[in-house]
Design an enzyme around this catalytic site. Structure first.
Site, mmCIF file in Angstrom:
data_model
loop_
_atom_site.group_PDB
_atom_site.id
_atom_site.type_symbol
_atom_site.label_atom_id
_atom_site.label_comp_id
_atom_site.label_asym_id
_atom_site.label_seq_id
_atom_site.Cartn_x
_atom_site.Cartn_y
_atom_site.Cartn_z
ATOM 1 N N ASP A 81 -4.582 -7.192 5.789
ATOM 2 C CA ASP A 81 -5.992 -6.546 5.405
ATOM 3 C C ASP A 81 -7.057 -7.685 5.264
ATOM 4 O OD1 ASP A 81 -7.628 -4.675 4.649
ATOM 5 O OD2 ASP A 81 -6.716 -4.023 3.035
ATOM 6 N N LYS A 111 4.176 -15.140 1.579
ATOM 7 C CA LYS A 111 4.172 -15.840 0.200
ATOM 8 C C LYS A 111 5.818 -16.197 -0.239
ATOM 9 C CE LYS A 111 0.975 -16.974 -2.337
ATOM 10 N NZ LYS A 111 0.430 -18.329 -2.726
ATOM 11 N N ASP A 150 -2.010 -18.094 1.538
ATOM 12 C CA ASP A 150 -3.221 -18.548 1.053
ATOM 13 C C ASP A 150 -3.763 -19.810 1.948
ATOM 14 O OD1 ASP A 150 -0.759 -19.745 0.061
ATOM 15 O OD2 ASP A 150 -1.825 -20.283 -2.067
ATOM 16 N N ASP A 171 -10.071 -9.099 8.137
ATOM 17 C CA ASP A 171 -11.232 -9.199 7.961
ATOM 18 C C ASP A 171 -11.916 -10.369 7.925
ATOM 19 O OD1 ASP A 171 -11.257 -6.365 7.735
ATOM 20 O OD2 ASP A 171 -12.384 -6.197 5.787
ATOM 21 N N TYR A 201 0.865 -1.265 -0.079
ATOM 22 C CA TYR A 201 0.121 0.103 0.214
ATOM 23 C C TYR A 201 0.981 1.198 -0.058
ATOM 24 C CZ TYR A 201 -3.909 -3.051 0.950
ATOM 25 O OH TYR A 201 -4.647 -4.125 0.757
#
Ligand code: NAD
Length: 367
Positions: free
Chosen positions: A249, A192, A225, A253, A142
């Site tokens: 993020d 990852k 993942d 959530d 970001y």
């Protein structure tokens, strides 16, 4: 010795209503547990824009840098949707996070037994769930450069850059390990590393920090993942999850919704220690200003009240007071006292925001 200081920024919409209930709780601790704070209150978001033409004045920013902790309600609302980007209410919040350098975002996902039916997962998977996601908040995809939309070979290319320095990973890893020591002593780091160099570095640095200073904490690594999959398959296997800004993020959530309503979710954003040893800190509910219910005494104040409980624990080392407050919230729910967001389709009459705050105080008083 002077009392610890708290800057309260209620903000907009239901931010003001839920913060009024937190003020009652702060007063209760002062009067009944001799736990006193020097509280000041100021404007942020749309409220600050209305008064000063900016979503956060320099004076308020300076105050936030000086206090022991900031407690924020929520910002935004349709009234401000057409403002210039630079003065939108959200810019006030972002400025606070950026200038206080709050790099470690703590998002608990805790399922109170009384609310286990609200999860989209089976009750036995979530009842008693208590995990903490530590998300790096000030770097990564970001913020990394280069970023933008460019033209190459006659077509547009959108670019964002995942970039992490060793020191950025080091400091957020320490924050997760420290937290784990106060909980169940387990950290699972997610990246990852199979496809991203930044993930390889992330895994290396987390491992180095662990070996050097936190070997007593159990550390595991997972690809993000696979972590997402495990989070909905068997969430109770986790204690602290440490991850970067982008994956955090998504994962925070996902984890949050395992527990039901937005009205129950607190958060903390922590920075480097100040001279007095306390971290720079801002505590806020995850929800927004909820314009659809503002001014109607319908908001659930629990998320904001639980954010204050996090402040008690992480800024003021008042773990017992934090547990007392969390238990009071849990007991109110167990008695079936609920705001509208927590009502089942078939169930009873909801109480309002003020009555919910009063019920939590009554539980505190009975403790
Ligand atoms: P929201 O979180 O304000 O509301 C989403 C839904 O959840 C609404 O139906 C609302 O009534 C309900 N809800 C939220 N909190 C609740 C509570 N405590 N009790 C009962 N019900 C609750 O999200 P939104 O509608 O997408 O955004 C509204 C405004 O808030 C926008 O301006 C947005 O930019 C802003 N916002 C601010 C923050 C923040 O200040 N941190 C976060 C998210 C959104």
């Amino acid at each position: 010795m002077s009392n610890p200081s708290l800057l309260i920024l209620p903000g907009d919409g239901i931010g003001q209503e839920v913060m009024a209930e937190v003020r009652k709780i702060i007063d209760w601790f002062g009067e009944n547990r001799d736990l006193k704070f020097d509280v000041s209150e100021d404007l942020v978001g749309g409220a600050a824009y209305d008064a000063h033409g900016t979503p956060l004045t320099d004076a308020t920013m300076a105050k936030a840098q000086e206090v022991d902790a900031v407690l924020l309600g929520a910002v935004g609302g349709p009234k401000y949707d057409d403002l210039d980007f630079a003065v939108k209410p959200e810019r006030g919040l972002l400025r606070l996070r950026k200038e206080m350098d709050l790099f470690s975002n703590l998002r608990p996902a805790q399922c109170f037994d009384a609310l286990a039916d609200f999860s989209s997962l089976k009750k036995d998977l979530v009842a008693g769930l208590d995990i903490m996601i530590v998300r790096e908040l000030t770097s990564g995809s970001y913020f990394g450069e280069p970023r933008g939309i460019f033209t190459e070979d006659n077509q547009r290319v959108g670019i964002n850059t995942q970039r992490y320095t060793e020191s950025e990973i080091d400091r957020v890893a320490r924050s997760a390990f420290e937290l784990a020591r106060r909980r169940n002593n387990k950290v699972c780091s997610m990246e990852k590393a199979n496809v991203m160099e930044s993930g390889i570095l992330w895994r290396d640095v987390v491992t180095e920090v662990h070996q050097a200073d936190y070997a007593d904490v159990e550390l595991s690594h997972m690809y993000a993942d696979a972590g997402a999959m495990q989070l909905v398959r068997a969430p109770k296997q986790f204690d602290v999850i440490l991850t970067d800004n982008l994956f955090g993020d998504l994962l925070s959530d996902t984890a949050a919704m395992l527990t039901g309503s937005l009205g129950m979710l607190p958060s903390a954003s922590l920075g480097a220690p100040m001279e007095n040893g306390r971290p720079k800190a801002m505590y806020e509910p995850v929800h927004g200003s909820a314009p659809d219910i503002m001014g109607q005494d319908k908001a659930n104040p629990s998320a904001c009240i639980l954010s204050f409980a996090m402040a008690l624990r992480y800024s003021f080392d008042e773990g017992d007071a934090a547990t007392l407050l969390e238990t009071a919230v849990e007991q109110v729910l167990a008695k079936g006292i609920r705001t509208g967001d927590l009502m089942q389709a078939d169930g009873g009459t909801p109480v309002g925001c003020k009555a919910m705050g009063d019920a939590i105080i009554a539980e505190l008083a009975a403790s």
